[in-house]
Design an enzyme around this catalytic site. Structure first.
Site, mmCIF file in Angstrom:
data_model
loop_
_atom_site.group_PDB
_atom_site.id
_atom_site.type_symbol
_atom_site.label_atom_id
_atom_site.label_comp_id
_atom_site.label_asym_id
_atom_site.label_seq_id
_atom_site.Cartn_x
_atom_site.Cartn_y
_atom_site.Cartn_z
ATOM 1 C CG MET A 10 -2.179 -1.413 1.440
ATOM 2 S SD MET A 10 -3.143 -1.304 1.990
ATOM 3 C CE MET A 10 -2.680 -0.521 3.627
ATOM 4 N N GLY A 11 2.016 1.318 -0.176
ATOM 5 C CA GLY A 11 3.042 2.318 -0.545
ATOM 6 C C GLY A 11 3.721 2.129 0.692
ATOM 7 C CG HIS A 64 8.117 -0.002 6.175
ATOM 8 N ND1 HIS A 64 8.453 -0.747 6.287
ATOM 9 C CD2 HIS A 64 6.644 0.256 6.390
ATOM 10 C CE1 HIS A 64 7.367 -2.087 6.096
ATOM 11 N NE2 HIS A 64 6.417 -1.716 6.752
ATOM 12 C CG HIS A 66 7.313 -1.635 2.258
ATOM 13 N ND1 HIS A 66 6.690 -0.577 3.013
ATOM 14 C CD2 HIS A 66 5.859 -2.517 2.106
ATOM 15 C CE1 HIS A 66 5.033 -1.035 3.324
ATOM 16 N NE2 HIS A 66 4.698 -2.128 3.019
ATOM 17 C CD GLN A 72 -5.701 -3.463 2.563
ATOM 18 O OE1 GLN A 72 -5.999 -4.124 1.600
ATOM 19 N NE2 GLN A 72 -5.052 -3.365 3.896
ATOM 20 C CD GLN A 98 -1.785 -8.703 4.230
ATOM 21 O OE1 GLN A 98 -2.754 -7.589 4.092
ATOM 22 N NE2 GLN A 98 -0.278 -8.502 3.936
ATOM 23 C CB VAL A 157 12.988 -5.424 8.279
ATOM 24 C CG1 VAL A 157 13.715 -3.992 8.494
ATOM 25 C CG2 VAL A 157 13.403 -6.693 7.636
ATOM 26 C CB SER A 171 3.700 -0.591 11.144
ATOM 27 O OG SER A 171 2.815 -0.196 10.206
ATOM 28 C CB SER A 172 3.056 2.305 6.429
ATOM 29 O OG SER A 172 3.989 1.614 4.748
#
Ligand code: PAF
Length: 301
Positions: free
Chosen positions: A50-51, A54, A57, A81, A173, A196, A205-206
């Site tokens: 979802m962009g 970090h 990703h 979601q 998930q 990570v 996490s974003s």
């Protein structure tokens, strides 16, 4: 939030990608491009996100680069979601920054559709994975995993990957996506990669971007709780309730933290367990201030 390592500075330089970098926004163009690449005999990897990328990703992108001819990053903040009152509208976004990081990791193609293109009027098909989606986040966020399973299926159909990469931070998930791929005979290899963490243990996490400095400090309690439970297990505690209590103790000591759930479940089926006699997952969702953070650790006897 502690600063993420700038792209290209961590580890060895990525191998040069084989194709000129490309951004595709139209789902039909994405599918046509993927079909062409497959016809050329290339192995395709996808990293759905979802962009607001970090280092977690980026670890997925680097692993994909090492295992495929073509690396496709998808960036799509999927509205289906998010529940009512959740953070869809303020979910952090930085497409230009994400594309720069993607290029530095050797991504060939970024697929960045908008919601209207992904869900045109009349869209009414939903993918539901049943038992695995019931507990944990499924119980707290009704409809969340149907949204995830549906969009991941659409992203797979559009990008036609041989292999797809996901982080283990979203443990449930990942279990659901593995089952979905198996149940629907999608024939895609699913690779799950380790969480990570920031140097103090906080899982990347974003949503960490939402934390104030004080909340950020208190958020360290999640990984500290997981560690305390792992230490107790190593010292011989097998009882699930006792291990959960160990994990909760540092979290309950933080004034800004409120446990949404801390549960110990069978690592494969996510069914409840009373003792750790086989691999189990200690999974937690905790609000720190108004930010809901996830973390987990697999515990084996
Ligand atoms: O993990 C995420 O970022 C999302 O849930 C995913 C898998 C990209 C689906 O929107």
């Amino acid at each position: 939030m502690a600063a993420a390592t700038p792209p290209g500075e961590a580890g060895a330089a990525p191998p040069p990608s084989r194709l000129p970098f490309e951004v595709i926004r139209d789902p039909r163009a994405m599918r046509a491009r993927a079909d062409d690449l497959r016809r050329d005999g290339l192995r395709l990897a996808v990293v759905p996100t979802m962009g607001f990328l970090h280092d977690g990703h980026l670890s997925l992108l680097r692993a994909a680069r090492a295992q495929a001819d073509v690396v496709i990053l998808t960036i799509f903040v999927n509205p289906t979601q998010f529940g009512p009152g959740e953070d869809l509208d303020r979910y952090p976004r930085d497409e230009a920054g994400d594309l720069a990081k993607a290029r530095a990791c050797g991504v060939d193609l970024a697929f960045c559709p908008d919601a209207a293109a992904m869900y045109p009027p009349g869209a009414q098909t939903v993918i539901e994975v049943r038992e695995l989606a019931r507990p944990l986040c499924g119980a707290k966020r009704p409809g969340h995993f149907a949204g995830v399973a549906t969009v991941v299926t659409k992203l797979f159909n559009l990008t036609q990957p041989h292999v797809a990469f996901f982080g283990q931070k979203d443990y449930q998930q990942l279990a659901i996506i593995r089952r979905l791929v198996r149940d629907l005979d999608q024939g895609i290899e699913i690779v799950g990669l380790p969480i990570v963490r920031e140097p103090d243990g906080l899982a990347m996490s974003s949503r960490n971007a939402y934390l104030s400095a004080d909340e950020r400090r208190q958020a360290r309690a999640l990984s500290a709780g997981l560690e305390a439970a792992a230490v107790a297990l190593a010292a011989g505690t097998r009882d699930a309730a006792a291990l959960v209590a160990r994990a909760r103790a540092p979290i309950d000591a933080q004034p800004a933290a409120r446990v949404d759930y801390v549960e110990l479940r069978d690592a494969a089926e996510l069914t409840p367990i009373e003792r750790v006699d086989r691999p189990a997952v200690l999974a937690m969702a905790v609000f720190v201030g108004t930010t809901r953070l996830l973390d987990n650790r697999v515990l084996a006897p």
